[in-house]
Scaffold this motif. Sequence first.
Motif, PDB file in Angstrom:
ATOM      1  N   LYS A  79       7.012   2.906   0.269  1.00 31.85           N
ATOM      2  CA  LYS A  79       5.956   1.940  -0.022  1.00 31.85           C
ATOM      3  C   LYS A  79       5.151   2.369  -1.238  1.00 31.85           C
ATOM      4  CE  LYS A  79       3.445   0.864   3.536  1.00 31.85           C
ATOM      5  NZ  LYS A  79       2.766   0.994   4.846  1.00 31.85           N
ATOM      6  N   LEU A 114       8.185  -3.933   0.441  1.00 31.52           N
ATOM      7  CA  LEU A 114       6.873  -3.897   1.074  1.00 31.52           C
ATOM      8  C   LEU A 114       6.687  -4.996   2.117  1.00 31.52           C
ATOM      9  CD1 LEU A 114       4.806  -3.351  -2.189  1.00 31.52           C
ATOM     10  CD2 LEU A 114       5.206  -1.654  -0.406  1.00 31.52           C
ATOM     11  N   TYR A 273       2.101  -8.656   2.376  1.00 35.39           N
ATOM     12  CA  TYR A 273       1.771  -7.231   2.451  1.00 35.39           C
ATOM     13  C   TYR A 273       0.280  -7.074   2.208  1.00 35.39           C
ATOM     14  CZ  TYR A 273       1.565  -2.239   1.471  1.00 35.39           C
ATOM     15  OH  TYR A 273       1.241  -0.914   1.509  1.00 35.39           O
TER      16      TYR A 273
END
Length: 299
Positions: A79, A114, A273
């Motif tokens: 990430k 993500l 996200y």
Amino acid sequence: MMLTMPTASVVIMSRATALLFISIFIANICLSSAFSSTLPVRTFFRTSTENSIPITVAPSRMVAKEELGEDEDVTERAKREAKLSLLSLAASYDRGYGATPDARKRAKELVDVLKGTTLDNSDDPARGADGAFSPADGSSPPLRGIWRMVWTTAADVLVLNVNPLFSVGAIYQDASDLPVIVNIIDFIPRYQNLLPLNLGLPESRIRAEVQTRGGRRPEVGRVGLSFEAVKVRPLEILGVDAASWPTTAGFDLPKLPGIADPSSGPGYFDILYLDDDMLIISQNEPGGIFVSVRVPYAD
């Protein structure tokens, strides 16, 4: 305090220039919108400062293996790397305005890394978007804050930069006072980007604001929107601070018949996200991804 004649003349000329700039700005927005197949009034999500200023964001907190399992630690590292790569693309391709097909493909791959990593039914990132949020621990809704756009693939926002007289400055989504969400976009005269900074010429900047109201939807991560008002005002005219001037143009948007609140209207965006410093959303129509970073204020 009484103004001297030269000072009063400068103020009068600056305000007249502000009115002229706003008139030209509105006319050119209409012209730019003619090149787009979408409606001229859309949700604008901001991020990034002026075009020439680098984009920065604080990296996510490092997570030790003793805090997380082995697989979770790898996910956290992936990430972080995806976020930094997205910011690098944003800086290299002017927030998507100068993106190549390969750059857009790479950005989509990074968003996919993500996407969904913070979404589950027990921790809906859209909770509190309707203003109804009072958890026992006193924490605020995840979406609350000011977000500045660093990357987009939305055609209705990208087309704004074909304007022959104004270039797109910073774009923000101000969700600091939920359920009100104000989408802000700054425009600067295009000549300011063409002339050397060392000339020291006075700068001008005009801000457009679209006020919306957020609402919860049954889908996890989805925020309903109703559009309420549009406002255009000068922030700076020929180097003179115009933020407090009453030179503002705006109007309320008509309510759609049969739509009682944002939870049932056609407008919405999905949170793909969300963490402490980055927000990625997808708008319903005409589509497109927005990557934004958290900032303390919309400057």
